[in-house]
Each structure stands twice: as C-alpha cells, then as structure tokens.
Design an enzyme around this catalytic site. Structure first.
Site, PDB file in Angstrom:
ATOM      1  N   HIS A 122       0.812  -1.222   0.000  1.00  0.00           N
ATOM      2  CA  HIS A 122       0.000   0.000   0.000  1.00  0.00           C
ATOM      3  C   HIS A 122       0.844   1.270   0.000  1.00  0.00           C
ATOM      4  O   HIS A 122       0.323   2.356  -0.254  1.00  0.00           O
ATOM      5  CB  HIS A 122      -0.977  -0.006   1.177  1.00  0.00           C
ATOM      6  CG  HIS A 122      -0.345   0.224   2.512  1.00  0.00           C
ATOM      7  ND1 HIS A 122       0.112  -0.797   3.309  1.00  0.00           N
ATOM      8  CD2 HIS A 122      -0.103   1.374   3.215  1.00  0.00           C
ATOM      9  CE1 HIS A 122       0.607  -0.303   4.435  1.00  0.00           C
ATOM     10  NE2 HIS A 122       0.483   1.012   4.405  1.00  0.00           N
ATOM     11  N   HIS A 187       3.545  10.477  12.071  1.00  0.00           N
ATOM     12  CA  HIS A 187       2.848   9.386  12.750  1.00  0.00           C
ATOM     13  C   HIS A 187       3.866   8.433  13.361  1.00  0.00           C
ATOM     14  O   HIS A 187       5.026   8.402  12.963  1.00  0.00           O
ATOM     15  CB  HIS A 187       1.871   8.637  11.839  1.00  0.00           C
ATOM     16  CG  HIS A 187       2.471   7.929  10.655  1.00  0.00           C
ATOM     17  ND1 HIS A 187       3.096   8.567   9.614  1.00  0.00           N
ATOM     18  CD2 HIS A 187       2.497   6.613  10.332  1.00  0.00           C
ATOM     19  CE1 HIS A 187       3.478   7.700   8.692  1.00  0.00           C
ATOM     20  NE2 HIS A 187       3.141   6.492   9.115  1.00  0.00           N
TER      21      HIS A 187
END
Length: 318
Positions: A122, A187
């Site tokens: 991804h 993140h």
C-alpha cells in the site's frame, strides 16, 4: 522530448479502506479524501503517459533478508492487495524504468537496486487506488527504505530526486511524466528497531519481517491488531512546517534533519517523507500548493495532499 509535468505528494492509510465507518473524525477524513480526488483530477489534466511512483515498503515486498536503500521496478510489478488496495500486476513503463536505472548507475550517481519482478504494497498501491483511478498510465515504481535502519539520509533522497529528473529528461522518447511521493506525514507506528526488539510484540514483528517473504498473510492478523492498538502521535506543528516548505519550494531544507531528529519530531512513520522529498527534488523544488491537511487520530497519521505544477513557474512548455 520527455518532461516532468506534475508532482503530487499524498499521505496513505489502509485504515481508509478497512475502518472508514469506525472513523470518528469523518469531516477531516472526508476533506482528505476529497483532496486525493482533486489531485487525481490534476493528474488527469496534466495528461501524463507515465507516473514515477515513489513509495515505501511495509515488509510485504522487501524483508530483512534483503533491504536495498532504493529499488526501481524495471519489469513485472505486482501489488500485494492488502486491506482493500489494488492487487495483482500493474502496468510498468519498462523502457523508461530501465533507462532511469541505467542512467543512475552509468552516470556514477547511484548504485540503485532493480527488480524485474517487484512486489509493492500500500506504500504505492494506495496511490494507485486513489490518485490513478481510471487513468490510462504506466508506472515506474521506486521503493525507498524508510522502516529498516540504517535508512538512506534525507540528503541522499534529495540527490536521488534530482538524478531521476536528469535521467527522465534525457530519455530519448516522448513522454509526459508525473511524479508521486506517497507516505507521511507525522505518525508513529508500533514498529521496533529490528536490531533491538523490546518485548513480545516487537519480537513478533521482527520475526514476521524476517520470515514473511512467502507467507506474510500468516502474520498479518496479529500485525494489524498491534497497529490498531497503537495510540496516535501526530505533530501538526511539524506537518504544517513541512507543508510550508513544499509551498515555498524549499523542501530541500528538510535535509538538515538526521534520521534520529526526524523520528523525535514526528515519529518513526514520518521517515516516509523521504518519498515527498524525492518527488519535490524531481520537480526541481519549484513551489507547490497544499490541497489538504487533516490530523486523523484513528488513522494514526497527519494526512496531507499537495501538488507541484511546474508549468506555473515556466518550467514546462505548453
């Protein structure tokens, strides 16, 4: 003549696909998704023949048995299809890909790895799903190691983007080329430094990264449980400063960060901003435009989309 006509930087998260209904911050999520679609429209309007797709790999195509810093797909390219992302063969512009790989090596700039049968995840297929939907384009996939230290320095990523630009523009054929950088922004993933795992979960992750080449699905359920249990660590101030650099055409300034300083400021997942840096350098660091920034805690990530349109700065002939 071959020209780079557009650049796009975009965050990715498979939780968009698997946990949309559970997402509490729906307005933020919706604005980010709309920005992806707006960027897709800009790509369509730029009419590229080929997209140089720069992304990371989340231990589904590369494993701890072999981790190159930079890899170019020059033949078959297969997406793993995890979490609702595209699965199966992807169309590669083999002629351009092999030219870029050869130019980087023969020019003495980079000893890049290449793959005639590349598996992506991804880190790139999320961009294919949302930014290239319905577009008849081929890709040149470039995978940057951002999760298995030692990582390539940010300065080296900037140099790679500049070298890719030179190689693309030297291609003897006729191509309109867009460049996408997929990943980031701030993140923190519950992923260990593979060299010193601490505790059962971290030891499991390292074992999966070492042994999962042929059976990554066997590890995926627990892996996702570990990720879903993580607490968000988003730094909007860092993200805003990063996007301001994109807007000013000054993303090369991020090279002042060491790998350690970047993690301290924005989390280990922020190492993915290397893909944006490669993209921006390939666009000659002309100023860009922010389409969206949203902090989405349920996705653990500061989600951003930006575009760089060089023709607005006189860099691309009409």
């Amino acid at each position: 003549m071959t020209r780079i006509v557009l650049g796009v930087g975009a965050s990715h998260s498979t939780l968009m696909n698997t946990h949309w209904e559970e997402t509490v911050h729906k307005d933020e999520a919706g604005r980010f998704r709309d920005a992806l679609y707006a960027a897709r429209d800009r790509i369509a309007a730029a009419r590229p023949d080929t997209v140089v797709l720069v992304g990371s790999n989340h231990f589904r195509g590369f494993w701890l048995d072999l981790i190159p810093s930079f890899t170019i797909g020059v033949g078959e390219c297969v997406a793993s299809g995890e979490s609702g992302t595209p699965k199966g063969p992807q169309p590669v512009d083999e002629e351009l890909a092999r030219h870029v790989a050869g130019s980087l090596v023969e020019g003495g700039r980079f000893d890049v790895a290449f793959s005639a049968r590349l598996q992506i995840d991804h880190g790139q297929s999320h961009a294919i799903q949302y930014l290239l939907a319905g577009l008849d384009v081929r890709i040149v996939p470039i995978v940057v190691n951002v999760f298995a230290p030692p990582l390539p320095t940010l300065a080296r990523c900037d140099a790679l983007g500049r070298a890719v630009r030179e190689a693309v523009e030297a291609f003897p054929g006729e191509r309109r080329v867009a460049v996408i950088g997929s990943g980031g922004l701030s993140h923190r993933l519950p992923w260990p430094d593979w060299r010193s795992p601490d505790g059962e979960d971290e030891e499991f992750m390292v074992r999966a990264w070492l042994d999962g080449r042929n059976n990554w699905q066997d590890y995926d359920a627990r892996r996702r449980e570990i990720i879903r249990a993580a607490r968000a660590a988003i730094n909007p101030e860092f993200d805003d400063a990063f996007l301001a650099m994109v807007e000013k055409g000054e993303l090369h300034r991020i090279t002042a960060y060491t790998t350690e300083r970047l993690e301290e400021a924005a989390g280990n997942g922020a190492q993915e901003v290397r893909t944006w840096l490669v993209m921006a350098a390939a666009l000659g660091h002309v100023p860009g435009r922010r389409l969206a920034y949203e902090a989405v805690p349920e996705w653990l990530t500061g989600m951003a989309v930006a575009v760089i349109e060089p023709e607005n700065h006189g860099r691309v002939p009409a």
